[in-house]
Design an enzyme around this catalytic site. Sequence first.
Site, PDB file in Angstrom:
ATOM      1  N   GLU A  52      -0.362  -5.339   6.229  1.00 45.77           N
ATOM      2  CA  GLU A  52       0.700  -5.306   5.521  1.00 45.77           C
ATOM      3  C   GLU A  52       1.698  -6.457   6.209  1.00 45.77           C
ATOM      4  O   GLU A  52       2.353  -7.127   5.666  1.00 45.77           O
ATOM      5  CB  GLU A  52       1.518  -3.911   5.359  1.00 45.77           C
TER       6      GLU A  52
ATOM      7  N   ASP B   3       8.301   3.617   5.303  1.00 42.77           N
ATOM      8  CA  ASP B   3       8.619   4.970   5.754  1.00 42.77           C
ATOM      9  C   ASP B   3      10.109   5.188   5.993  1.00 42.77           C
ATOM     10  O   ASP B   3      10.487   6.463   5.829  1.00 42.77           O
ATOM     11  CB  ASP B   3       7.720   5.258   6.858  1.00 42.77           C
TER      12      ASP B   3
ATOM     13  N   THR C  92       4.196   4.645  -3.606  1.00 40.88           N
ATOM     14  CA  THR C  92       5.419   4.186  -4.279  1.00 40.88           C
ATOM     15  C   THR C  92       4.958   2.835  -4.882  1.00 40.88           C
ATOM     16  O   THR C  92       4.976   2.653  -6.336  1.00 40.88           O
ATOM     17  CB  THR C  92       6.661   4.007  -3.445  1.00 40.88           C
TER      18      THR C  92
ATOM     19  N   THR D  81       0.934  -1.270  -0.109  1.00 43.71           N
ATOM     20  CA  THR D  81       0.025  -0.040   0.142  1.00 43.71           C
ATOM     21  C   THR D  81       0.878   1.181   0.119  1.00 43.71           C
ATOM     22  O   THR D  81       1.884   1.465   0.865  1.00 43.71           O
ATOM     23  CB  THR D  81      -0.937  -0.076   1.083  1.00 43.71           C
TER      24      THR D  81
ATOM     25  N   LYS E  39      13.935   7.905   2.575  1.00 38.21           N
ATOM     26  CA  LYS E  39      13.425   6.802   3.379  1.00 38.21           C
ATOM     27  C   LYS E  39      14.477   5.829   4.201  1.00 38.21           C
ATOM     28  O   LYS E  39      14.427   5.244   5.116  1.00 38.21           O
ATOM     29  CB  LYS E  39      12.773   5.754   2.675  1.00 38.21           C
TER      30      LYS E  39
HETATM   31  C1  5RP Z   1       1.376   2.437   4.287  1.00 37.87           C
HETATM   32  C2  5RP Z   1       2.842   2.184   4.453  1.00 37.87           C
HETATM   33  C3  5RP Z   1       3.297   2.690   3.164  1.00 37.87           C
HETATM   34  O1  5RP Z   1       4.012   1.631   2.332  1.00 37.87           O
HETATM   35  C4  5RP Z   1       4.439   3.605   3.598  1.00 37.87           C
HETATM   36  O2  5RP Z   1       3.720   4.728   4.321  1.00 37.87           O
HETATM   37  C5  5RP Z   1       5.320   4.129   2.573  1.00 37.87           C
HETATM   38  O3  5RP Z   1       4.157   4.791   1.383  1.00 37.87           O
HETATM   39  P1  5RP Z   1       4.818   5.919   0.330  1.00 37.87           P
HETATM   40  O4  5RP Z   1       5.244   4.971  -0.682  1.00 37.87           O
HETATM   41  O5  5RP Z   1       3.307   6.521  -0.122  1.00 37.87           O
HETATM   42  O6  5RP Z   1       5.695   6.835   0.877  1.00 37.87           O
HETATM   43  O7  5RP Z   1       3.251   1.568   5.253  1.00 37.87           O
HETATM   44  O8  5RP Z   1       0.872   1.769   5.414  1.00 37.87           O
END
Ligand code: 5RP
Length: 235
Positions: free
Chosen positions: A107, A88, A32, A29, A125
Amino acid sequence: MGDVESMKKQAGIAACEFVKSGMKIGLGTGSTVKHTVIEIGRKIIDENLEIVGVPTSLATEKLALEVGIPLVELSDIDGLDLVIDGADEFDPNFQLIKGGGAALLREKIVAQESLAMVVVADERKKVETLGAFPLPIEVTPFSHEATVRALGRLLDCRVNIRMSGNGPVITDNGNMIADAHTGPKITNPIKTESEILMIAGVVQVGLFNNMCDAVVLAGSSGIETFVKPNGRLSD
Ligand code: 5RP
């Protein structure tokens, strides 16, 4: 497309290199990995890729159906070959903070059922020590104020319930998210994870320890893939 958005797209698409016909894939989710989902859908149509997917959120389920990925229930299959997901933060030991999109519980269940995990991320990240990103913790609505206080005492930092407009964010599982502002101080994420999970009212924490086997990272100079030494994707 801005630099960050273009990096996310590059990483999301590059991760499809790990996807082979016949695989059962966990679909993560976020902004990215959404590019991975779209690219898998394209490969199904243009390259006859045959896969089935398990989404980690209602949002990803909707996207996967839109792009034509056949979906199955995790309960109906005997595990997954691979999950591809965002993060994140990730540290030099491939430990992760996840849950910025409030999908951490599904997840983590999907990652736990997968033979390997690939993370897609942009260079922002990558950290030395986890925790600059507030640590997401899924908590029960029942007595969430007490759970938040217990987390604050344990972690010795500010913890707040994530809001959206005037109300709390409600996860796909009907729970809330508490964000713990630890600062970049999570030097022992395995200990921190197990201590947080001891608190009644905590459903799950967004520390993903010893789950990630590779990171597909997009930076200003292109894509780099880091494979965890002695991980499940190392030779
Ligand atoms: C969702 C997540 C996402 O994978 C994480 O927040 C990274 O998201 P993004 O790719 O939008 O920065 O853990 O629960």
